[in-house]
Design an enzyme around this catalytic site. Structure first.
Site, PDB file in Angstrom:
ATOM      1  N   CYS A   2       0.829  -1.188   0.000  1.00 26.87           N
ATOM      2  CA  CYS A   2       0.000   0.000   0.000  1.00 26.87           C
ATOM      3  C   CYS A   2       0.872   1.251   0.000  1.00 26.87           C
ATOM      4  O   CYS A   2       2.087   1.187  -0.157  1.00 26.87           O
ATOM      5  CB  CYS A   2      -0.895   0.011   1.244  1.00 26.87           C
ATOM      6  SG  CYS A   2      -1.834  -1.517   1.482  1.00 26.87           S
ATOM      7  N   LEU A  50      -3.643  -1.513  -1.654  1.00 24.22           N
ATOM      8  CA  LEU A  50      -3.543  -2.510  -2.715  1.00 24.22           C
ATOM      9  C   LEU A  50      -3.918  -3.838  -2.074  1.00 24.22           C
ATOM     10  O   LEU A  50      -3.172  -4.382  -1.257  1.00 24.22           O
ATOM     11  CB  LEU A  50      -2.122  -2.560  -3.294  1.00 24.22           C
ATOM     12  CG  LEU A  50      -1.840  -3.664  -4.320  1.00 24.22           C
ATOM     13  CD1 LEU A  50      -2.744  -3.509  -5.535  1.00 24.22           C
ATOM     14  CD2 LEU A  50      -0.365  -3.651  -4.736  1.00 24.22           C
ATOM     15  N   ALA A  51      -5.074  -4.363  -2.404  1.00 29.29           N
ATOM     16  CA  ALA A  51      -5.614  -5.545  -1.726  1.00 29.29           C
ATOM     17  C   ALA A  51      -4.943  -6.807  -2.248  1.00 29.29           C
ATOM     18  O   ALA A  51      -5.102  -7.165  -3.417  1.00 29.29           O
ATOM     19  CB  ALA A  51      -7.120  -5.622  -1.930  1.00 29.29           C
ATOM     20  N   GLY A  76       2.970  -3.203   3.276  1.00 26.65           N
ATOM     21  CA  GLY A  76       3.828  -4.383   3.230  1.00 26.65           C
ATOM     22  C   GLY A  76       3.017  -5.663   3.330  1.00 26.65           C
ATOM     23  O   GLY A  76       1.809  -5.682   3.105  1.00 26.65           O
ATOM     24  N   GLU A  77       3.724  -6.726   3.658  1.00 25.82           N
ATOM     25  CA  GLU A  77       3.092  -8.033   3.857  1.00 25.82           C
ATOM     26  C   GLU A  77       3.806  -8.760   4.997  1.00 25.82           C
ATOM     27  O   GLU A  77       5.038  -8.726   5.079  1.00 25.82           O
ATOM     28  CB  GLU A  77       3.174  -8.907   2.599  1.00 25.82           C
ATOM     29  CG  GLU A  77       2.439  -8.369   1.385  1.00 25.82           C
ATOM     30  CD  GLU A  77       0.931  -8.393   1.513  1.00 25.82           C
ATOM     31  OE1 GLU A  77       0.417  -9.004   2.477  1.00 25.82           O
ATOM     32  OE2 GLU A  77       0.258  -7.811   0.642  1.00 25.82           O
ATOM     33  N   GLY A 370      14.496 -11.780  -7.645  1.00 26.23           N
ATOM     34  CA  GLY A 370      15.702 -12.397  -7.103  1.00 26.23           C
ATOM     35  C   GLY A 370      16.659 -11.467  -6.395  1.00 26.23           C
ATOM     36  O   GLY A 370      17.823 -11.838  -6.177  1.00 26.23           O
TER      37      GLY A 370
END
Length: 608
Positions: A2, A50-51, A76-77, A370
Site C-alpha cells: 500500500c 492494494l488488496a 507491506g506483507e 531475485g
C-alpha cells in the site's frame, strides 16, 4: 502492499485534514483499491490500499484494535501471518478479519515494540498507541519497504514516497552533499538522507518512537544480522541442505496471496531459481501455470532470452516477454524519472519499469524477484578479492595462490590479473579515490575522499563484514529503492525470497567455501539447483540481469542527454560547464548517464 501517510503535530494541535488527504492521494498509484484518512487528536494517518490478502473491505486502513485504543497504517506483507494468528489466538486474541494487518496490530498489543522480532515479511508502518500516547514507526529488517519523513517546526510528517512530502517543504532544494556523492563517488543511496534537502528516511531495521506528551523523537536499531557460528563449521553437503531448506520455505511463504502471483525472469541464476521453486507448488495450489515476465534487450550481447526460455520450458511456465526499443525508452524516460523521484545510476532501471508495467497489464499484482542473491551468496566479482584475502588471513599466502590458480584453471569470471586489480582498487582507498578524481575532473572542487572507501577497504579483510556492508549500505538499499518505485508505480507488489531474514542469516553464517568454491560464485545455490534446472542456466559463469541495451540507447539519446546536462543549473553550480561541454562525448558512459540523470531529475521536480 500500500501507500501510507501521516502527520503528527508535536504541539498538540490537530493536523490539517486536507493536507493529509492530499498526501494520501499522491500515492493513489500504490493503492488503487481503497483510501482511508483518519485524525485522532494530534495524530493523522492516511492509507491507500492494494488488496493482496483478504481483498474484502475488512482490510480497510487505517485499522483500529477491537477496543479502539490502538490504530495502524501499514504498507507491506507479513508472510507468516497465519502462524502468528494461531499463536495470538491461543493467547486470547480474537480476529474479525482475515488480513495480515489485524495480525500485526494484535502482535503489537501482545509484544509491544518487540513484535517486529516475530515478523517474517516486509513492512513500513506507524502505530498510534492511545494508551501510552506514543507513535511507533518501523521499517523491515533490510528496508524493502520505504519510510520517508520530514520534521518541520512542530510538524512531523511521513509517507511511502518523497512526492508526498515535497509540498510541505518551504523550498524544494537538492541535498548538495548527497548529490556530490552520487556524481563523484557513485553512491546511489545514502543511509538516512535523500537527494532532497530536509527529506529523510528511516533506515532498514530501525524504528522511530514519538512521545506525544514530551514531543521527544527517538530512533533506534531494532535488528542486526545475527551471526551463527555453528553453521560456519558444517561441511559442503550440510551447507547446501541448510540453505536450500530455508530458501524453499521462503518461496513457499511468498506465494501466499488472494490474487495471482508471477515472477520476474531474467534468465540468471537467482531469478531462474525463484521461478523454478515456485512453479510446481503454485500450479498445484491454483490449478494454473505460474507466469514469468522477461525483458528482452535490443543488443544480442546482453540478451539472456535463451536462458530464460530454457527455464520456461523446463519448469512449464507461462511466459510473457517485453521488448523495449529505443523509441519506448525515449517515450517513457521522463515517466521513469518521475517514478524514481531521485537520480539513478543507469538505464537498466528502465527495463525493470517495463517489466512491472507488463505485470499490471497482464493482471499479475504480485511478482517474485531475485534481489539479494548476489549480496548473500557472494555473487559479485568484487567478492573474488575479498575471498582471496580471507584465504590468506586464515590459511596462509600459499593457500591464496592455490585459489587464484584454481580460478584461472576453472575459467572463473576473474583471472589472476582481475583479482589482483580488485585487491588493489578495493583494498587501497587512495587508488579508488584516484579513479573517482579522474572521472570527476569536470567538478569545480574536488570532494574529500569518501569515508565509504575506507570502510570498504577495512571490510575487505572480513568477508562477512563486506557482505553486511553491501546489504545494509552500499548496494542493496539502492536496488530495493529502484524496485519499490518501479513496481508500485503500477500497483505491483514484489516479494524477495532471498531476503527472507532466515535465508540471509543462514547464507552469511555458512562457510565462505560453500558460497565461493573452485572459482564458482554462489556455489551452494548451484549445487542445490543442480538437476532441478537446465545445466546451462545453473552452471553459467556470467550474469547480466535485466540489463538495458545501454550502448544503443545512450548513442541514440545523445543529443537530448547533452542538452539536458548543459542546461542544468545544478550541474553548472557543481562543475565547470565549459569543461563538461568539451569533454562530455569522451566521458565514461556511466558518468554521462549520472550527469543526465541529475539534470532530468532537476527538471522534473523543479529542484533548486
Amino acid at each position: 502492499m500500500c501507500g501510507i501517510a501521516g502527520i503528527i503535530m508535536l504541539d498538540g494541535s490537530t493536523p490539517d485534514h486536507d493536507r493529509l488527504a492530499e498526501m494520501t492521494r499522491a500515492v493513489t498509484h500504490r493503492g488503487p483499491d481503497g483510501e482511508g484518512v483518519e485524525i485522532v487528536d494530534a495524530v493523522g494517518f492516511g492509507h491507500r490500499r492494494l488488496a493482496i490478502i483478504d481483498t474484502s473491505t475488512d482490510g480497510h486502513q487505517p485499522m483500529r484494535s477491537g477496543d479502539g485504543s490502538v490504530r495502524i497504517t501499514f504498507n507491506g506483507e507479513i508472510y507468516n501471518y497465519l502462524e502468528l494468528r494461531t499463536e495470538l489466538t491461543s493467547l486470547g486474541h480474537n480476529f474479525r478479519t482475515k488480513s495480515d494487518t489485524e495480525v500485526l496490530l494484535a502482535a503489537y498489543i501482545q509484544w509491544g515494540h518487540r513484535c517486529v522480532d516475530r515478523l517474517n515479511g516486509m513492512w513500513a508502518f506507524a502505530i498510534h498507541d492511545m494508551r501510552t500516547r506514543t507513535v511507533f514507526c518501523s521499517r523491515d529488517r533490510f528496508g524493502v519497504k520505504p519510510f520517508h519523513y520530514v520534521h518541520i517546526g512542530s510538524m512531523f510528517a511521513f509517507g511511502s514516497e518523497i512526492v508526498q512530502l515535497l509540498p510541505l517543504l518551504p523550498t524544494v532544494r537538492a541535498n548538495r552533499k548527497v548529490l556530490s556523492d552520487f556524481l563523484f563517488a557513485g553512491i546511489d543511496e545514502p543511509v538516512h538522507d535523500t537527494f532532497f534537502e530536509g527529506v529523510h528516511k528511516l533506515a532498514g531495521g530501525h524504528s522511530l518512537t514519538i512521545c506525544l506528551d514530551t514531543s521527544e523523537i527517538v530512533s533506534q536499531r531494532e535488528y542486526s544480522i545475527t551471526h551463527r557460528p555453528a553453521l560456519g563449521a558444517v561441511d559442503l553437503s550440510a551447507a547446501v541442505a541448510a540453505y536450500g531448506e530455508q530458501l524453499d520455505d521462503a518461496v513457499r511463504l511468498r506465494l501466499r496471496a488472494d490474487v495471482p502471483v508471477g515472477t520476474c525472469l531474467s534468465g540468471g541464476l537467482d531469478s531462474s531459481t525463484v521461478a523454478t521453486l515456485a512453479a510446481a507448488p503454485y500450479e498445484q495450489a491454483r490449478g494454473e501455470r505460474f507466469r514469468a515476465i522477461t525483458a528482452v534487450s535490443e543488443e544480442p550481447g546482453n540478451d539472456e532470452t535463451p536462458f530464460a526460455r530454457a527455464v520456461v520450458e523446463h519448469a512449464g511456465l507461462d511466459w510473457i516477454t517485453v521488448r523495449p526499443t529505443y523509441a519506448d525508452f525515449a517515450a517513457t524516460i521522463d515517466d521513469v524519472v518521475r517514478t524514481q523521484q531521485e537520480p539513478f545510476g543507469g538505464p537498466s532501471i528502465c527495463m525493470q519499469w517495463f517489466v512491472m508495467r507488463a505485470a499490471r497489464e497482464n493482471g499479475i499484482p504480485v511478482m517474485l524477484d531475485g534481489q539479494g542473491g548476489d549480496e548473500t551468496l557472494l555473487g559479485y566479482r568484487r567478492y573474488f578479492a575479498a575471498f582471496m584475502l580471507e584465504k590468506w588471513r586464515t590459511d596462509g599466502f600459499r593457500s591464496m595462490l592455490r585459489e587464484i590458480a584454481i580460478c584461472r584453471r576453472e575459467g572463473a569470471q576473474l583471472g589472476t590479473l582481475g583479482i589482483l586489480v580488485g585487491l588493489a582498487i578495493q583494498g587501497i582507498p587512495a587508488l579508488g579515490y584516484l579513479k573517482m578524481w579522474i572521472r570527476g575532473r569536470w567538478m569545480r572542487s574536488r570532494p574529500p575522499m569518501p569515508e565509504l572507501l575506507r570502510v570498504e577497504a577495512k571490510a575487505m579483510s572480513d568477508l562477512r563484514a563486506l557482505q553486511r556492508l553491501d546489504i545494509e549500505r552500499t548496494n542493496l538499499p539502492a536496488l530495493l529503492r529502484f524496485e519499490d518505485r518501479n513496481s508500485m508505480r503500477f500497483a505491483v507488489e514484489t516479494r524477495l525470497p532471498f531476503l527472507d531474514w532466515r535465508s540471509v542469516e543462514t547464507a552469511l553464517a555458512l562457510p565462505s567455501e560453500a558460497k565461493f568454491h573452485r572459482g564458482w560464485t554462489k556455489w551452494l545455490l548451484r549445487a542445490r539447483m543442480d538437476n532441478r534446472m537446465p545445466h546451462d542456466v545453473t552452471w553459467r559463469r556470467w550474469k547480466i540481469g535485466f540489463e538495458a541495451p545501454t550502448a544503443t540507447w545512450l548513442r541514440m539519446h545523445a543529443a537530448p542527454m547533452r542538452e539536458a546536462v548543459l542546461s542544468s543549473k545544478l550541474l553548472a553550480e557543481l562543475g565547470h560547464t565549459r569543461k563538461i561541454e568539451r569533454s562530455y562525448d569522451r566521458m565514461h558512459a556511466a558518468t554521462r548517464w549520472r550527469l543526465f540523470s541529475v539534470a532530468a531529475w532537476e527538471r522534473a521536480f523543479q529542484v533548486g
